[in-house]
Design an enzyme around this catalytic site. Structure first.
Site, mmCIF file in Angstrom:
data_model
loop_
_atom_site.group_PDB
_atom_site.id
_atom_site.type_symbol
_atom_site.label_atom_id
_atom_site.label_comp_id
_atom_site.label_asym_id
_atom_site.label_seq_id
_atom_site.Cartn_x
_atom_site.Cartn_y
_atom_site.Cartn_z
ATOM 1 N N TYR A 198 22.076 1.941 -39.877
ATOM 2 C CA TYR A 198 21.837 3.247 -39.262
ATOM 3 C C TYR A 198 22.291 4.350 -40.213
ATOM 4 O O TYR A 198 23.088 4.120 -41.128
ATOM 5 C CB TYR A 198 22.570 3.368 -37.923
ATOM 6 C CG TYR A 198 24.085 3.441 -38.032
ATOM 7 C CD1 TYR A 198 24.744 4.657 -38.182
ATOM 8 C CD2 TYR A 198 24.862 2.282 -37.969
ATOM 9 C CE1 TYR A 198 26.124 4.717 -38.274
ATOM 10 C CE2 TYR A 198 26.232 2.335 -38.058
ATOM 11 C CZ TYR A 198 26.873 3.566 -38.216
ATOM 12 O OH TYR A 198 28.242 3.629 -38.322
ATOM 13 N N CYS A 199 21.758 5.545 -39.999
ATOM 14 C CA CYS A 199 22.188 6.729 -40.760
ATOM 15 C C CYS A 199 21.997 7.945 -39.856
ATOM 16 O O CYS A 199 21.815 7.799 -38.643
ATOM 17 C CB CYS A 199 21.414 6.854 -42.074
ATOM 18 S SG CYS A 199 19.621 6.935 -41.892
ATOM 19 N N THR A 200 22.014 9.131 -40.391
ATOM 20 C CA THR A 200 21.982 10.349 -39.576
ATOM 21 C C THR A 200 20.679 10.510 -38.810
ATOM 22 O O THR A 200 20.668 10.637 -37.592
ATOM 23 C CB THR A 200 22.211 11.592 -40.458
ATOM 24 O OG1 THR A 200 23.382 11.406 -41.245
ATOM 25 C CG2 THR A 200 22.359 12.842 -39.600
#
Length: 346
Positions: A198-200
C-alpha cells in the site's frame, strides 16, 4: 497566453480568503503513453487555470500524477474536462479526508522524465503486468491472513506517523531504496507468501507490483487507491479501520488524521506527537516532528543553531545560504544529529 503561475503564495492566499469559497483537495494518476508531454502540459495549465485549479502535477511520456485543489463549485467542470481526455475518462479522483482551502497556493504543471522517481528501467520488465487490486474490505481480510506480508511502500517519515497494523515499514528515504530492501528481505517467500502493498494514493504500488512480479513474486496484491481511498471506503461502508495514526500528504496540510492513535513522538523532547513542521530557518528547512511546546520554545526551528539564525537580519541569513543548494531540495527529511528523539539516527 498565460502558461505559468504568476502569483506568489501570499497573493494567492489572500485571493482565496477574499473569495470565501470552499475548495476540494484531490489527487489522481494514470499511466499512459503520452506522445508529447509538453503540449499536453500546456493544455492542462490553460484549462485548469481557467477553473482556478491549484496544485502540483507531473506529466511525462509514461502518464500523469496530479495533486491539486479546486473550488468545490468547479469540481464537476473539472471532472468534465478530465472526461474529455480519452485516457482520463472516468478516472478515480481521490478526494482528501480533511479539507483545507490553502492546501496548495500555486498551480504547477511540470514535465518530468517520470511521474514517480522510481529509478527503474521500464524497458526491462512489463509495467502493465500489475498485482491484484483490492478494495478496503478485501485488504482487511488479507491483512488477517497469517500467510500475508504487508509492506508500506512509502518513506520513513511518512510511515513514522501512520501505518497499517502489522505492516513492514522500511527505514528508507526514497521509494527506489525500498524496492531492493523488500526483495532481499522476502527472497525466501516469493512463492509461499502474499505480498500485500500500500501507499498514499496507489501510484507507487502500480509500478512496484509489476516490478515484484517480474522478480518472481507469485502472489502480489495492492490496495486500490491507497490509504486515501481506503479511508473513504471504510467510512462509507462502515468497515473496521486498520490504519493507525495519520496519513502523510504532500501539500500544506502535511497529514490527514485517520485514527486517534498517536504512534510517533516529538523529535526534540520525545513526548507523543505526530505533527510535522519545517524548520523556520530557510537555510535548513528540515522536516521533522515537533510538539506544540517545543515549537513555542524553539520558535519552529530544529536546533539552537537554527534558532539563532532566524533572529539575524534578513541579509545576513541570505549571505549564509549563498552558494548552497536550495534547502528544500536537500533530502534529509527527519534525519539530523540535532534531533535527539528521531526514529533513526542513520
Amino acid at each position: 497566453m498565460q502558461l505559468y503561475n504568476k502569483l506568489s503564495a501570499e497573493e494567492r492566499a489572500k485571493l482565496i480568503d477574499e473569495a470565501g469559497k470552499d475548495r476540494l483537495t484531490i489527487s489522481f494518476y494514470q499511466y499512459f503513453k503520452i506522445e508529447n508531454p509538453q503540449i499536453f502540459r500546456d493544455k492542462l495549465f490553460i484549462e485548469w487555470n481557467a477553473l482556478d485549479v491549484l496544485g502540483r502535477t507531473y506529466v511525462s511520456y509514461e502518464g500523469i500524477n496530479a495533486q491539486i485543489s479546486v473550488p468545490a463549485e468547479n469540481f464537476l467542470a473539472l471532472k468534465e474536462q478530465l472526461d474529455s481526455i480519452s485516457f482520463l475518462k472516468d478516472i478515480r479522483l481521490n478526494v482528501a479526508v480533511e479539507q483545507d482551502n490553502k492546501s496548495f497556493l500555486k498551480l504547477k504543471v511540470k514535465v518530468r522524465k517520470k511521474i514517480v522517481a522510481d529509478g527503474l528501467n521500464d524497458d526491462t520488465f512489463d509495467v502493465t503486468n500489475k498485482g491484484v487490486h483490492l478494495s478496503a474490505e478485501e485488504f482487511n481480510k488479507m491483512l488477517e491472513d497469517p500467510n500475508t506480508v504487508c509492506v508500506d511502500m512509502r518513506n520513513h517519515y511518512e510511515s513514522e506517523i501512520g501505518h497499517f497494523k502489522g505492516a513492514v515499514t522500511p527505514d528508507v528515504d526514497t521509494f527506489r531504496d525500498s524496492l531492493d530492501i523488500i526483495e532481499e528481505d522476502l527472497k525466501e517467500h516469493k512463492e509461499d507468501k502474499n505480498l500485500l502493498m500500500y501507499c498514499t494514493g496507489g501510484i507507487r504500488c502500480e509500478k512496484a507490483s509489476a516490478y515484484y512480479k517480474h522478480k518472481g513474486f507469485k502472489n502480489v496484491f495492492q490496495l486500490e487507491g491507497g490509504i486515501i481511498e481506503y479511508t473513504r471506503q471504510v467510512k462509507s461502508e462502515g468497515l473496521e479501520n486498520k490504519f493507525l495514526g495519520k496519513n502523510f500528504v504532500f501539500d500544506h496540510r502535511r497529514a490527514e488524521r485517520i485514527s486517534d492513535d498517536v504512534i510517533s513522538n516529538c523529535h526534540q523532547c520525545g513526548k507523543p506527537c505526530d505533527t510535522h513542521t519545517n524548520c523556520a530557518n530557510e537555510g535548513c528547512h528540515l522536516l521533522f516532528i515537533q510538539c506544540d511546546e517545543c515549537a513555542e520554545k524553539m520558535e519552529n526551528t530544529c536546533s539552537p543553531e537554527c534558532q539563532e539564525i532566524i533572529h539575524l537580519p534578513f541579509e545576513e541569513q541570505k549571505a549564509l545560504r549563498k552558494g548552497k543548494h536550495a534547502s528544500n531540495k536537500i533530502f534529509k527529511k527527519g534525519r539530523s544529529e540535532k534531533l535527539k528523539f528521531q526514529k533513526s539516527n542513520s
